[in-house]
Design an enzyme around this catalytic site. Structure first.
Site, PDB file in Angstrom:
ATOM      1  N   LYS A  42      38.784  29.249  41.519  1.00  0.00           N
ATOM      2  CA  LYS A  42      39.651  30.440  41.002  1.00  0.00           C
ATOM      3  C   LYS A  42      40.275  29.937  39.857  1.00  0.00           C
ATOM      4  CE  LYS A  42      40.866  34.450  43.355  1.00  0.00           C
ATOM      5  NZ  LYS A  42      39.959  34.794  44.046  1.00  0.00           N
TER       6      LYS A  42
HETATM    7  N1  GLU Z   1      37.748  37.750  42.858  1.00  0.00           N
HETATM    8  C1  GLU Z   1      37.530  38.340  44.035  1.00  0.00           C
HETATM    9  C2  GLU Z   1      37.219  37.294  45.579  1.00  0.00           C
HETATM   10  O1  GLU Z   1      38.810  36.974  45.513  1.00  0.00           O
HETATM   11  C3  GLU Z   1      35.267  38.335  43.347  1.00  0.00           C
HETATM   12  C4  GLU Z   1      34.911  36.494  42.791  1.00  0.00           C
HETATM   13  C5  GLU Z   1      33.810  36.689  42.614  1.00  0.00           C
HETATM   14  O2  GLU Z   1      33.515  37.481  42.403  1.00  0.00           O
HETATM   15  O3  GLU Z   1      33.594  35.842  41.837  1.00  0.00           O
HETATM   16  O4  GLU Z   1      36.847  37.496  46.191  1.00  0.00           O
END
Ligand code: GLU
Length: 422
Positions: free
Chosen positions: A112
């Site tokens: 993240k």
């Molecule tokens: N931000 C989204 C989540 O929390 C998508 C993450 C992604 O597609 O890599 O799942």
């Protein structure tokens, strides 16, 4: 920076994520050494970087990229822009991505990123400058086979196009697979924008069947009207549900007869908020969470359902389109009160699942139809729901613990099989 967000006063979200993991590890009787490995992130990068603002002055921003675990594949997870971002929050979100990718069984680990910024205060040019410089600063970590960012809170397809372009410029050729959630015109996937909400609705259909609660006619309250919340409103209205209340960071609106999601979206586009929507009463986010309804969809930020308000939640199903909206204390209260929670790592995994499809399409330079994408998403979400639900029944645990047990067991198996190096 001053904080207007309840997250700041709420329990430390990283402690919450670790407590959730500890609980699953206990249920799985996980080896103590493995527990020590999995309860911390593998890599954490903090960057402080300059951006020239429109008036010519230089501002320094702080951002993070955290990789929690890479045992099952490259790190995967979004980048959020928010004034309340902290390293602890990004750690929690990275760990949740590991479990999320595992619960839907796609070949990724978890990562993240976040930048401490209120993007609503920046011009488009400033946002592009910030994004390109942040992408440059985290480029030692990212890449199509090492760590693949995507949109999250306050970032979108345009943000991903800038990151893809910046990374490609550094390498001298176009590298589509470095991010997902791109615009379709530059290697994005059909259906990605709707995927988080669509996946959540698939899990809601399954939960509805398990609880004998049809979506048609169900009254729904949705906290958050961004990508996940607004599209969930659309899709649930199409299922025949009545959207009785929605909210965003400025407040909420309420009408027992039902709100038309397309018209609310139009109002928000024009006025920057759902508040003031004609024909609706106003209510606060706190009031929305406690409304008399069948389905509550938290689709905003962490720590919204806590031991304070959990005793007053009236919904029969809580579908966590957001990451981390419910604290462990609240989980137990909701479980004891017979409220069925579809946990975040399952409920909102549709986003990363279609991100996976996007990455596969980029790698193969062969693009699928939207029908194929939605059908493949349904298969994965249905299968994940069934595995988690079966686990919850077998062990008499709530759906979050069950989802963790499915997810952590897979990551533990991969980590064990690979062994410790050296
Ligand atoms: N931000 C989204 C989540 O929390 C998508 C993450 C992604 O597609 O890599 O799942």
């Amino acid at each position: 920076m001053a904080s207007s967000n309840p997250v700041a006063e709420a329990p430390n979200i990283w402690a919450v994520a670790q407590a959730q993991f500890d609980n699953a590890a206990e249920h799985l009787a996980l080896d103590p050494g493995l527990r020590r490995v999995l309860r911390v992130p593998k890599r954490e990068l903090t960057v402080n970087f300059p951006v020239t603002m429109d008036d010519g002055h230089v501002e320094v921003f702080t951002g993070y990229r955290v990789q929690h675990n890479l045992s099952r594949g490259p790190a995967k997870g979004g980048i959020r822009y928010h004034q309340d971002v902290t390293l602890d929050e990004v750690r929690a979100l990275a760990m949740w991505m590991t479990w999320k990718c595992s619960v839907v069984n796609i070949p990724y680990g978890g990562g993240k990123g976040g930048v401490i910024v209120d993007p609503k205060k920046l011009s488009q040019r400033e946002l592009e400058g910030l994004t390109r410089r942040f992408a440059t600063e985290i480029s030692p970590l990212i890449g199509p086979d090492r760590d693949i960012p995507a949109p999250d809170v306050n970032t979108n397809a345009q943000t991903m196009a800038w990151i893809m372009d910046t990374f490609s410029m550094h390498h001298g050729y176009t590298i589509h697979g470095v991010v997902t959630g791109k615009p379709v015109a530059v290697g994005g996937s059909l259906g990605r924008n709707e995927a988080t909400a669509r996946g959540a609705v698939f899990t809601l259909r399954q939960a509805g069947t398990a609880l004998n609660l049809p979506l048609a006619g169900a009254r729904v309250a949705i906290e958050g009207y961004g990508n996940a919340g607004s599209i969930a409103a659309d899709l649930l209205a199409a299922e025949g549900s009545t959207i009785i209340a929605v909210s965003d960071s400025t407040g909420g609106i309420f009408n027992t007869k039902g709100l038309d999601p397309a018209r609310v979206s139009g109002w928000k586009r024009e006025h920057g908020t759902v508040v003031g929507f004609p024909g609706a009463d106003q209510l606060s986010n706190e009031e929305l969470l406690e409304l008399d309804c069948e389905i509550l969809v938290p689709a905003a930020l962490e720590n919204q359902i806590t031991d304070h308000n959990a005793p007053r939640i009236q919904a029969r199903i809580v579908a966590e389109a957001a990451n981390g909206p419910t604290t462990p204390e609240a989980d137990q209260i909701l479980f004891d009160r017979g409220i069925f929670v579809i946990p975040d790592i399952l409920c909102n995994a549709g986003g990363v699942t279609v991100s996976y499809f996007e990455w596969v399409q980029d790698m193969q330079s062969f693009f699928w139809t939207e029908a194929r994408i939605n059908e493949s998403l349904r298969e994965i979400m249905d299968h994940a729901f069934e595995s988690v639900y079966a686990m919850s029944q077998r062990h008499s645990v709530h759906m979050r613990t069950a989802a963790y047990m499915v997810a952590v067991a897979r990551v533990a198996e991969a980590t064990n099989l690979r062994g410790l190096y050296p």
